[in-house]
Each structure stands twice: as structure tokens, then as C-alpha cells.
Enzyme design. Structure first.
Site, PDB file in Angstrom:
ATOM      1  N   ASN A 149       4.166   2.565  -2.387  1.00  0.00           N
ATOM      2  CA  ASN A 149       4.750   4.177  -2.780  1.00  0.00           C
ATOM      3  C   ASN A 149       4.178   4.165  -3.974  1.00  0.00           C
ATOM      4  OD1 ASN A 149       6.271   1.060  -3.385  1.00  0.00           O
ATOM      5  ND2 ASN A 149       7.000   2.374  -4.421  1.00  0.00           N
ATOM      6  N   GLN A 177       6.571   3.586   3.370  1.00  0.00           N
ATOM      7  CA  GLN A 177       5.996   5.031   3.250  1.00  0.00           C
ATOM      8  C   GLN A 177       4.814   4.931   4.029  1.00  0.00           C
ATOM      9  OE1 GLN A 177       6.359   7.025   0.863  1.00  0.00           O
ATOM     10  NE2 GLN A 177       7.660   5.678  -0.650  1.00  0.00           N
ATOM     11  N   SER A 197      13.010   2.932   6.050  1.00  0.00           N
ATOM     12  CA  SER A 197      13.564   3.700   5.511  1.00  0.00           C
ATOM     13  C   SER A 197      13.062   5.449   6.163  1.00  0.00           C
ATOM     14  CB  SER A 197      14.074   3.246   3.900  1.00  0.00           C
ATOM     15  OG  SER A 197      15.174   3.788   3.611  1.00  0.00           O
ATOM     16  N   HIS A 199      13.869   8.704   5.298  1.00  0.00           N
ATOM     17  CA  HIS A 199      14.178  10.295   3.980  1.00  0.00           C
ATOM     18  C   HIS A 199      13.132   9.784   3.641  1.00  0.00           C
ATOM     19  CE1 HIS A 199      14.047   7.369  -0.330  1.00  0.00           C
ATOM     20  NE2 HIS A 199      14.709   6.304   1.226  1.00  0.00           N
ATOM     21  N   THR A 235      30.334   0.555  10.371  1.00  0.00           N
ATOM     22  CA  THR A 235      30.816   1.580  11.148  1.00  0.00           C
ATOM     23  C   THR A 235      29.350   2.572  11.075  1.00  0.00           C
ATOM     24  OG1 THR A 235      32.815   2.368  10.133  1.00  0.00           O
ATOM     25  CG2 THR A 235      32.040   3.206  11.140  1.00  0.00           C
ATOM     26  N   CYS A 323      13.410   2.271 -16.153  1.00  0.00           N
ATOM     27  CA  CYS A 323      14.731   2.466 -16.885  1.00  0.00           C
ATOM     28  C   CYS A 323      15.181   1.206 -17.204  1.00  0.00           C
ATOM     29  CB  CYS A 323      15.645   3.962 -17.190  1.00  0.00           C
ATOM     30  SG  CYS A 323      16.604   4.443 -18.671  1.00  0.00           S
TER      31      CYS A 323
HETATM   32  C1  LIG Z   1       8.182   0.949   0.231  1.00  0.00           C
HETATM   33  C2  LIG Z   1       9.412   0.977  -0.153  1.00  0.00           C
HETATM   34  N1  LIG Z   1      10.428   0.272   0.394  1.00  0.00           N
HETATM   35  C3  LIG Z   1      12.008  -0.101   0.577  1.00  0.00           C
HETATM   36  C4  LIG Z   1      12.322   1.262  -0.384  1.00  0.00           C
HETATM   37  C5  LIG Z   1      13.548   1.637  -0.932  1.00  0.00           C
HETATM   38  O1  LIG Z   1      14.514   2.579   0.172  1.00  0.00           O
HETATM   39  P1  LIG Z   1      15.072   2.988   0.042  1.00  0.00           P
HETATM   40  O2  LIG Z   1      15.968   3.257  -1.250  1.00  0.00           O
HETATM   41  O3  LIG Z   1      15.681   3.524   0.818  1.00  0.00           O
HETATM   42  O4  LIG Z   1      16.457   1.937   0.817  1.00  0.00           O
HETATM   43  C6  LIG Z   1      10.765   2.298  -0.560  1.00  0.00           C
HETATM   44  C7  LIG Z   1      12.133   3.292  -1.868  1.00  0.00           C
HETATM   45  O5  LIG Z   1      11.309   3.769  -2.648  1.00  0.00           O
HETATM   46  C8  LIG Z   1      10.025   1.899  -0.757  1.00  0.00           C
HETATM   47  O6  LIG Z   1       9.017   2.767  -1.312  1.00  0.00           O
END
Ligand SMILES: Cc1ncc(COP(=O)(O)O)c(C=O)c1O
Length: 380
Positions: A149, A177, A197, A199, A235, A323
Site C-alpha cells: 500500500n 491493494q 477490502s 473500498h 448481521t 501517529c
Molecule cells: C494492504 C492492506 N491491507 C489491509 C488494509 C486494511 O483495510 P481496512 O482498513 O479496509 O480493513 C489496508 C488498508 O489500508 C491495506 O492497504
């Protein structure tokens, strides 16, 4: 001044196909997918369509897909499940995994599980020889992300799968990613567990998946419900499932075009940045990289100072810093590549998507150039 969003690896704007399907589901599907009545069964249909859509998108059988609340949850579940069902577990993950893997591995180690972190070189690359040695020592689970990422590195999953399976170990791949940016073929890559994931590629937030190789089981890590055939209680998120159907349809129809557009945009942006900000330093493995990610550093400029200035100039990017107790720690990924603390803090990540207009990338490069000039002048 228009804002230019270059932080798609944090989250991507929701695709129109996903948004429309979600709005329709929010108003038109009132039921709980576990209820036996008519409304419940309509909701169930939406969830099952989402499962089939994910399976088709990644080339896996539909019964292999467990829908979850996102990759953080999926990653926790895969690692903890493995430890629970394995005699003498020995867990490996790379030094550049997302915190939802690496922090679980650290917790497992604290709990007495044998673990090891797979180091990377200065470009974030992995040494397969290191893995072979650990497999010979009895590693039982190897967790490797398909694409990073922060630096965008794409790892050789099929090659790693062969090594892992030769020694009878299990492979977990975090594909979060990768989906929508490079081809993701679950069966073809011979993976045991893949986590996602949605989104990050224009689907809704708060929905993810675990994809399982045929014959492999996974148990829930939470108690309190029978949903997802007892593998993920709670749910079902029906509006998000509806959005997922829309997002996967868009991926199926436009995926090839997206990938081509990203390659072209990355080349364009890189050229413009190099021109506008001389002395630009590129980080990561440029030969094996996501087509939407650029990790860079500007000479003598702290990443956070740059990002604040960029935000004021309407450009949203990221540093990967965390942070911790009020102080900004540099990215663990860049530190793992061997950069010293202050040097690691200079890293800045730009990530974009197929819908990012070329003009925005050119304009962002111009604004970045001006910021770098101004911040450099302040330093002398
Ligand atoms: C490589 C990777 N794995 C896992 C995640 C975690 O995804 P989520 O925050 O949608 O659970 C991310 C999100 O930044 C990611 O880039």
C-alpha cells in the site's frame, strides 16, 4: 482552486455503479439476510449475489468467499485461525505488511507463538532464499501482501506459493491493494487464503472478504451468530453487499481499461513530477510496481511539512506515518527498507485511480514543484 485527490490507496472514491446499487438497497431492501420471510430472502439474494460477484472477479468458487467487515478483520481472522488449528504454529510475515497483519504477528509472538519477520532490501524486495530457509525450519504459515500500500511493490505470489506448498506450509495473501489495479487470479496463483477490502477499488467501505482454497476451512474468531455459515457472525451488511455487486460488475467490464489507463497516467505523472521537482527520489521496486502508486522523497523536505503544504494547495497525498503518542513515526515500510529515521520521514505517497483526470495529475505536479521550491528556499 480545485482539490486533487491523490490518496486512492487510503480509500478510493465510490464507483457510480456501487453508489447506485447501495442507494437502491438502502431504500428497497429492508430485511435481515438471516430472516426466513420475504424481505429477509430478498436481502439474502443480495448477499449471495455479492459472494458470486467477488468469486467471479478473482477466479475462485463462490462457496470459497466469506464476506467480512474489511481486510483488517479478515487478516486478523486468518492468522488467529491458523494458530488455533495448527500444532506447533510458526508464522512468517513480511516486514512491509499492513499493520493488520504485522501487529497481529507481534501479538502472537507475545502470546508465545513462534514467529519471524521476513526482511526486505532497500527497494522493498523480498529474498526468496530467506523464505526457503525458514520453511526448512518448519514455518507453517506465510503471510505476504500481493501489493504494498505504501511503496506499491508487487510481490511474486505464484513463485512464493510454489515454495510454500513444496514444504507443506500454508500461504495467506493480502490482496487488498492489488484488486482493480493488477490482474488477481486466486486459483491461478495457488493461494490458500486471500483477504480483501473493497473500498480501495471503488466499492463500499466496511466490507471485505476472505477467499479460501477449496477444501480449506476457517473458523470465526468472534462468537454470537451463525452468519456466513458460522464463519463470520454478525448481521450481514446488505447495502454494502449491493454496492459490492455494482463495483465487481464495473471491474469486470472496465478492469482491463483501468489498468491500461493507470499505466499511462503513472508514466505521465512521473515525467511531470521529475520535470517540476528536480532531485526527486523514487522509492520502491520500480520494475514490479502497482500502476497507480508513486512513493517519492524531496531533498531535505520532511514528509509531513510537505503534506501540510500540499493540503493547503489542494493536493491530498499521504506519508504512511503513524501517529504514536502524539509524535509522528515514519512509515514502518520505509524503515524496513533500511532508511534512517529522518530520511524515512521524507517519504510521500501519491496514489491515484483510473478516474483521476490527466490534467489533475499535471496540475498536481505543478503545485508540488512550487511547494518543493518554496520549502527548499526556507531551509537555506
Ligand atoms: C494492504 C492492506 N491491507 C489491509 C488494509 C486494511 O483495510 P481496512 O482498513 O479496509 O480493513 C489496508 C488498508 O489500508 C491495506 O492497504
Amino acid at each position: 482552486m480545485n482539490r486533487i485527490y491523490l490518496d486512492w490507496n487510503a480509500t478510493a472514491p465510490v464507483l457510480p455503479e456501487a453508489r447506485e446499487a447501495m442507494v437502491e438497497a438502502l431504500s428497497g431492501v429492508p430485511g435481515n439476510a438471516s430472516s426466513v420471510h420475504h424481505e429477509g430472502q430478498i436481502a439474502r439474494t443480495v448477499v449471495e449475489r455479492a459472494r458470486r460477484a467477488v468469486a467471479k472477479a478473482v477466479n475462485a468458487p463462490a462457496q470459497a468467499v466469506v464476506l467480512t467487515g474489511g481486510a483488517t478483520e479478515s487478516n486478523n481472522q486468518v492468522l488467529r485461525h491458523h494458530v488455533r488449528v495448527t500444532d506447533e504454529p510458526f508464522v512468517i510475515c513480511t516486514a512491509v505488511e499492513h499493520p493488520s497483519v504485522i501487529e497481529v504477528v507481534r501479538d502472537l509472538e507475545q502470546e508465545g507463538v513462534r514467529c519471524a519477520i521476513w526482511p526486505v532490501d532497500a527497494k522493498g524486495r523480498l529474498d526468496l532464499g530467506w523464505l526457503e530457509a525458514k520453511l526448512d525450519e518448519g514455518a507453517t504459515l506465510v503471510s505476504v501482501m500481493w501489493a504494498n500500500n505504501e511503496i506499491g511493490n508487487v510481490y511474486p505470489i505464484a513463485e512464493i506459493a510454489e515454495l510454500v506448498h513444496d514444504k507443506g506450509a500454508t500461504l495467506h495473501v493480502d490482496g487488498t491493494q492489488a484488486l482493480g489495479r493488477i490482474p488477481v487470479d486466486f486459483n491461478g496463483a495457488d493461494i490458500d487464503y486471500m483477504t480483501l477490502s473493497f473500498h480501495k477499488m471503488g466499492g463500499p467501505k466496511g466490507i471485505g472478504a476472505i477467499v479460501l482454497r477449496e477444501g480449506i476451512k476457517i473458523e470465526a474468531i468472534l462468537a454470537g451468530g451463525h452468519q456466513e455459515r458460522g464463519r463470520r457472525p454478525g448481521t450481514e451488511n446488505v447495502p454494502a453487499a449491493a454496492g459490492l455487486v455494482g463495483a465487481m460488475a464495473a471491474l469486470g467490464e472496465q478492469g482491463d481499461a483501468w489498468r491500461e489507463a493507470l499505466q499511462r497516467k503513472r508514466a505521465l505523472f512521473l515525467e511531470a513530477l521529475t520535470e517540476q521537482a528536480p532531485g526527486l527520489e523514487l522509492r520502491g521496486d520500480l520494475e514490479h510496481t502497482l500502476p497507480n502508486t508513486l512513493n517519492v522523497a524531496f531533498e531535505g523536505i520532511d514528509g509531513e511539512d510537505f503534506l501540510l503544504a500540499a493540503d493547503l494547495e489542494g493536493v491530498s497525498a499521504s506519508s504512511g506515518s503513524a501517529c504514536t503518542a502524539g509524535s509522528l513515526e515514519p512509515s514502518h515500510v520505509v524503515l524496513a527498507m533500511g532508511f534512517e529515521h529522518d530520511d524515512a520521514r521524507r517519504s510521500v505517497r501519491f496514489s491515484f485511480g483510473p478516474a483521476t483526470p490527466d490534467e489533475d495529475l499535471m496540475e498536481a505536479a505543478r503545485r508540488v514543484g512550487a511547494i518543493v521550491e518554496r520549502l527548499s528556499a526556507l531551509m537555506v
